[in-house]
Enzyme design. Structure first.
Site, short mmCIF file in Angstrom:
data_model
loop_
_atom_site.label_atom_id
_atom_site.label_comp_id
_atom_site.label_asym_id
_atom_site.label_seq_id
_atom_site.Cartn_x
_atom_site.Cartn_y
_atom_site.Cartn_z
N GLU A 98 61.42 59.84 -10.15
CA GLU A 98 61.36 58.37 -10.11
C GLU A 98 60.56 57.93 -8.89
O GLU A 98 60.79 58.45 -7.81
CB GLU A 98 62.75 57.74 -10.05
CG GLU A 98 62.68 56.24 -10.32
CD GLU A 98 64.05 55.54 -10.23
OE1 GLU A 98 64.94 56.06 -9.54
OE2 GLU A 98 64.17 54.49 -10.85
N GLY A 137 68.20 58.96 -0.85
CA GLY A 137 69.62 59.24 -0.61
C GLY A 137 70.14 60.11 -1.73
O GLY A 137 70.86 61.08 -1.52
N ALA A 138 69.76 59.76 -2.97
CA ALA A 138 70.17 60.51 -4.15
C ALA A 138 69.35 60.01 -5.33
O ALA A 138 68.69 58.99 -5.24
CB ALA A 138 71.66 60.29 -4.41
N MET A 139 69.40 60.78 -6.43
CA MET A 139 68.64 60.40 -7.62
C MET A 139 69.48 60.67 -8.86
O MET A 139 70.02 61.76 -9.02
CB MET A 139 67.32 61.17 -7.65
CG MET A 139 66.50 60.95 -8.90
SD MET A 139 65.98 59.22 -9.09
CE MET A 139 65.94 59.08 -10.87
N ASN A 181 69.18 61.43 -11.97
CA ASN A 181 68.75 62.20 -13.15
C ASN A 181 69.94 62.42 -14.09
O ASN A 181 71.01 62.83 -13.65
CB ASN A 181 68.23 63.57 -12.73
CG ASN A 181 67.31 63.49 -11.56
OD1 ASN A 181 66.29 62.84 -11.60
ND2 ASN A 181 67.71 64.13 -10.45
N GLU A 223 75.20 56.40 -8.05
CA GLU A 223 74.46 57.27 -8.99
C GLU A 223 75.20 57.43 -10.31
O GLU A 223 74.57 57.52 -11.37
CB GLU A 223 74.19 58.65 -8.36
CG GLU A 223 73.46 58.63 -7.02
CD GLU A 223 72.18 57.81 -7.05
OE1 GLU A 223 71.54 57.74 -8.11
OE2 GLU A 223 71.83 57.22 -6.01
ZN LIG Z 1 69.90 53.53 -7.64
#
Ligand SMILES: [Zn+2]
Length: 1015
Positions: free
Chosen positions: A289, A422-424, A426, A458
């Protein structure tokens, strides 16, 4: 995605209303290859009107542009134009805009008649244009006609014309399914891939256009016949041209390719870490992303092109591989490698595809029908249990809240050692920074609050974003605003002990501050270029998006809000939406308010309202205007918001049942009171996204009430008053004296929200004075801060503390105290440090005090090396990060220069920490100017690692420039930005940066004298 860095920057964006041709830019001269994206208005080559329409017609009707001559094409103009609209309606329904913003209902007879009239009108205009000389609308009249196709279509790498002229892909073809096979080599840091894409031709076409970036294509077949792939690198597009039209139906495209594993933090990239035995370990992970799936496999890389994916990965035996879906099989190959095959995915967008090849360990648990696992590097396998517990509870909560069970059979959470965001989110394979996933012995309740927040964010995306996705990046807030809102809402319900309300209030204040600038943009904003897509990951999409949802929720009944959310998710599962689709779902549940009309005023115009209150006896007159810090005579003052205005009064002010509501949607309104109340407080708990000015008498009444009894209002309302008075002072509506009048009440304040807000505001002013080297005012401001907070600072405990709100307050007070050299604080910090050292670091320092204590130690040259060694050795990421902040807080110039370089190169400090290191360095006078010089000198290296437009780069720019307040610095910053040209000059952050400096200068001009008088 969670950008992680807390100080994100908003940037300006022109809001352009939906138009018939919104998806397509005007005709531009693409003949000369430009490294950037030439959609700036300055770059537009004005073509005769007929030519413009011709190109659009070709774009949709697939004429052979090389054979088509201009004269004959012009004669087809009317036909092309009409075909375009009808084709789009019939066969590419999923790519046309559903309804104009602001309407939800089915078309009525009246609308149908209007539609027919519109069609007749459009047809008439087309006929008129057709019969006019074709140069009528050109700037230069009839003498200039230059319409060769070479000026319209770009040139592909092989010298042929590339058959597509737009950044967005044509709607005539869409993918249905991908078979992807990958073989990463973690020794050579390369990978080989093959992709087989089943596509659907929705309307006859002579071309297939898709995305691909940074890869070497070896072979391509279409329906098993070899084809030539054309590539237009600046737009990361590839295409196949056909001599005959492809008829509607399904086809298969195969591509064999290879590429390097990326060295930046997107695409399929290589990551590494040093394990506890000192050995360097490597792994490969993905971050797609927003626009990087195209770096891992050729694909239709736009969120609306949903498809299914079947992924196979070849790996060496010592690694495991993970992807979105559960593994179906693992086959040993003759060459000793293993091939893992994963189940076919559900229908999803390319940016959510993910895979990891690494040597990780995991723990798992069954939650409902889902196998939940948390993965980390083997050295940190003991730190995953908190995340496993947390995600299990939240998964159960979301399953029941949304009334749609999480649709996959497994959910993996993976901590990646070298990760920028920070995070993704998926789908089925959420990737995290280690700091936002792992919880060890040294983690404090505040650290747990962070980990819980990121997991909650997330996980919410698995529904908001993954199951239902925004159609295009202009509505990114539908993903990010909602996930941010759900993160706070779910934590409040599932983990009340984490005291998340105050944190949500803090980020709302931050969003208000950023949205008060002219360089801000509307929540839903026009987005065309890749840089603009990257820039959408900012405070407006996340925090303002979440804030307006909170305001709506506070205005609807909670159950009505939830039913609206469920309706939206069910109706649009596995498909794409726009803002209006969400509002329509709420409108169905709530008949009393026109939700669409109300919420459009918050998402389609930038900024927010200032509500001015003037009371005369029982009558209260209200006025709304745009709260814009640098408004001038040319500012448009006609903006109006539909404000769900809430208020309480002295007879009932502390309970939700006290709240009264007025929907304020005109420029002015009058409120008639029924009781002769002493005071009114508007915007209950600051749940609304607006600021209130009470006028001299209104403020005086509130200040008196607070001085008599601090508990007369909830703490969030007290924080709201403090925030608003500082904002009004910046706007020039109240004097600095008025701020001081309000802050007198703080002598009786004990709660975190108002105290930390006051401290944040005063620290901001203090830093500006510090950077001006105004030592006299600095010392007077320091004394003032000690007068208000000194007693509280000295009375804080230095032992373990379990309450998050007490930790938040304590760390804010003590970090300020030690930073301002308050003797008591310095002494306590030194004692704690000595005890920690003497115990060989077995005696822990409370997590919330670690940064304050280590920062005091880091000022001592003798201690700095041992702290650095501790940073390198620690396997506890929260401790590691706080140690790094302490190291970067040094005042020693040589050390500052060294740590900046070491972080950029990644030699001794991981490069993703550069925004944090720069922000910390900039807090101190010693490092501020050096950091700015460092950014200027290393710009090209920085943008290699942090893409133009990214939140990390936004952060770096704002940290290094936002404390300037002199004309000299303004000019220097402006000169630097304009020297960048295509190396980032188009970034909106630059406007925010220069605007901020100008506002600092204005504030100083207005307030320095007052400060000298009153401090
Ligand atoms: Zn987000």
């Amino acid at each position: 995605m969670d950008p992680f860095e807390s100080e994100r920057a908003p940037l300006p964006r022109n809001m352009i209303e939906n138009s018939m041709f919104e998806e397509e830019p005007d005709v531009v001269d693409l003949g000369k290859e430009s490294p950037s994206y030439p959609i700036d208005s300055d770059d537009v080559v004005y073509e005769p009107r007929s030519s413009r329409l011709l190109v659009r017609g070709l774009g949709e009707n697939d004429m052979d542009e090389e054979e088509e001559d201009y004269e004959s094409s012009a004669r087809l103009l009317g036909m092309s134009f009409m075909n375009r609209s009808s084709n789009q309606r019939s066969s590419a329904a999923s790519y046309t805009r559903q309804q104009p913003s602001g309407t939800c209902s089915m078309p009525s007879a009246k609308k149908t008649v209007l539609g027919v009239l519109m069609l007749i009108l459009v047809a008439s205009i087309v006929m008129v244009i057709y019969f006019l000389p074709r140069c009528t609308f050109s700037k230069d009249g009839c003498h200039k006609v230059n319409n060769s196709m070479e000026n319209i279509y770009p040139v592909a790498s092989n010298g042929e014309l590339f058959p597509w002229t737009m950044l967005k892909l044509p709607a005539s073809v869409r993918p249905i399914h991908y078979n992807i096979s990958l073989q990463p080599n973690l020794t050579t840091m390369t990978f080989q891939g093959s992709v087989s894409i089943r596509i659907m031709v929705l309307q006859e076409t002579k071309r297939v256009v898709l995305h691909s970036s940074d890869m070497m294509i070896h072979d391509a077949t279409f329906e098993n016949k070899p084809v030539t792939i054309l590539e237009y690198k600046p737009w990361q597009q590839i295409a196949i041209k056909f001599s005959d039209e492809l008829q509607k139906g399904q086809y298969v495209l195969n591509i064999e390719y290879s590429a390097n594993l990326s060295n930046s933090y997107d695409g399929f990239y290589n990551s590494s870490y040093i394990d506890t035995s000192g050995i360097k370990r490597v792994l490969a992970a993905t971050q797609f992303e927003p626009l990087a799936a195209r770096k891992a496999f050729p694909c239709f890389d736009e969120p609306a092109f949903k498809a299914s994916f079947l992924i196979k990965i070849k790996r060496e035996p010592e690694y495991i591989s993970l992807s979105n879906m559960p593994k179906v099989s693992s086959t040993k190959l003759p060459n000793g490698l293993f091939e893992d095959e994963f189940e076919k995915t559900v229908n999803m967008s390319t940016y959510l595809v993910a895979f990891v090849v690494a040597n990780f360990s995991s723990v798992s648990r069954n939650v409902s029908d889902t196998l939940v696992s948390v993965y980390a590097v083997p050295d940190k396998k003991d730190q995953v249990l908190y995340a496993l517990d947390t995600v299990s509870k939240l998964l159960q909560f979301y399953n029941s809240f949304f009334e749609i069970p999480y649709p996959l059979r497994k959910l993996d959470l993976v901590g990646i050692p070298d990760f920028l965001a920070g995070a993704m989110e998926n789908w089925g394979l959420i990737t995290f920074r280690e700091t936002t996933l792992l919880v060890g012995n040294h983690s404090s309740p505040m650290d747990k609050q962070l980990v819980t927040s990121v997991i909650a964010h997330e996980l919410a995306h698995q529904w908001f974003g993954n199951l239902v996705t925004m159609r295009w990046w202009n509505d990114l807030w539908l993903n990010e605003g909602f996930a941010t809102y759900m993160q706070y809402m779910s934590i409040k319900k599932v983990f009340p002990e984490l005291d998340i309300d105050n944190e949500f209030l803090r980020v709302r204040f931050q969003a208000l501050a950023e949205d008060a600038l002219n360089s801000s943009h509307s929540v839903s904003a026009e987005v065309t270029t890749p840089e603009q897509v990257a820039e959408m990951f900012d405070s407006m999409s996340y925090e303002k998006g979440a804030s307006v949802l909170l305001m709506l929720n506070a205005n609807l009944k909670e159950e009505v809000f939830r039913k609206g959310v469920i309706d939206y998710l069910k109706k649009f599962s596995y498909s794409n939406t726009e803002s209006v689709d969400l509002w329509c779902s709420f409108s169905l549940m709530e008949q009393h308010i026109n939700v669409t009309e109300m919420m459009n005023t918050w998402t389609t115009q930038k900024g927010f309202p200032l509500v001015s209150v003037k009371r005369t006896g029982m009558q209260v007159s209200l006025t709304q205007e745009h709260f814009l810090l640098n408004a001038n005579s040319t500012t448009d003052h006609s903006n109006l918001w539909h404000i769900p205005l809430t208020y309480v009064n002295d007879t009932c002010s502390k309970l939700d049942s006290c709240v009264q509501l007025l929907l304020f949607k005109t420029k002015t309104a009058t409120l008639n009171l029924t009781d002769n109340v002493k005071w009114l407080k508007f915007n209950y708990k600051n749940n609304g996204f607006y600021i209130v000015d009470y006028g001299v008498d209104g403020w005086a009444a509130l200040i008196e009430a607070l001085n008599n009894d601090v508990n007369v209002l909830p703490q969030m309302d007290r924080a709201s008053l403090i925030n608003n008075v500082f904002a009004l002072s910046r706007l020039g509506k109240v004097s600095f004296r008025q701020i001081l009048n309000l802050l007198v009440y703080l002598k009786n304040e004990t709660e975190a929200a108002p105290l930390t807000e006051a401290l944040t505001q005063l620290n901001h002013i203090l830093r500006l004075l510090d950077k001006r080297s105004d030592l006299n005012l600095m010392s007077r401001m320091t004394s003032y801060i000690f007068t208000i907070f000194g007693k509280l600072m000295d009375s804080q405990s230095w032992g373990e503390e379990t309450s998050v709100s007490k930790q938040t307050l304590r760390s804010a007070l003590l970090e300020t105290a030690c930073n301002l050299d308050r003797p008591n604080c310095i002494e306590q910090a030194k004692t704690l440090y000595d005890q920690w050292k003497a115990s060989n670091k077995t005696k822990t320092i409370p997590g919330d005090l670690l940064r304050a204590v280590l920062s005091v130690a880091a000022q001592n040259k003798e201690f700095w090396p041992e702290l650095f060694e501790n940073y390198q050795r620690s396997i506890f990421d929260s401790e590691k990060r706080k140690t790094l902040e302490a190291l970067a807080s040094t005042q020693d110039v040589h050390t500052i220069m060294w740590i900046l370089q070491a972080t950029l190169s990644g030699s001794d400090v991981q490069t993703p920490e550069l925004p944090l290191v720069i922000r910390t360095v900039c807090r101190q006078f010693a490092g501020y100017l050096h950091a700015w010089d460092f950014v200027k000198e290393n710009w090209d290296k920085i943008v290699e690692k942090f893409p133009i437009g990214s939140f990390a780069l936004q952060n770096i720019i704002m940290s290094t420039t936002s404390q300037f307040s002199s004309k000299m610095h303004l000019e220097e910053v402006e000169n630097f930005f304009s020297s960048l040209k295509d190396r980032g000059f188009q970034m909106r952050t630059f406007q925010e940066a220069t605007e901020t400096i100008k506002l600092n200068m204005q504030w100083m001009d207005k307030n320095l004298a007052t400060l000298r008088t009153w401090l």
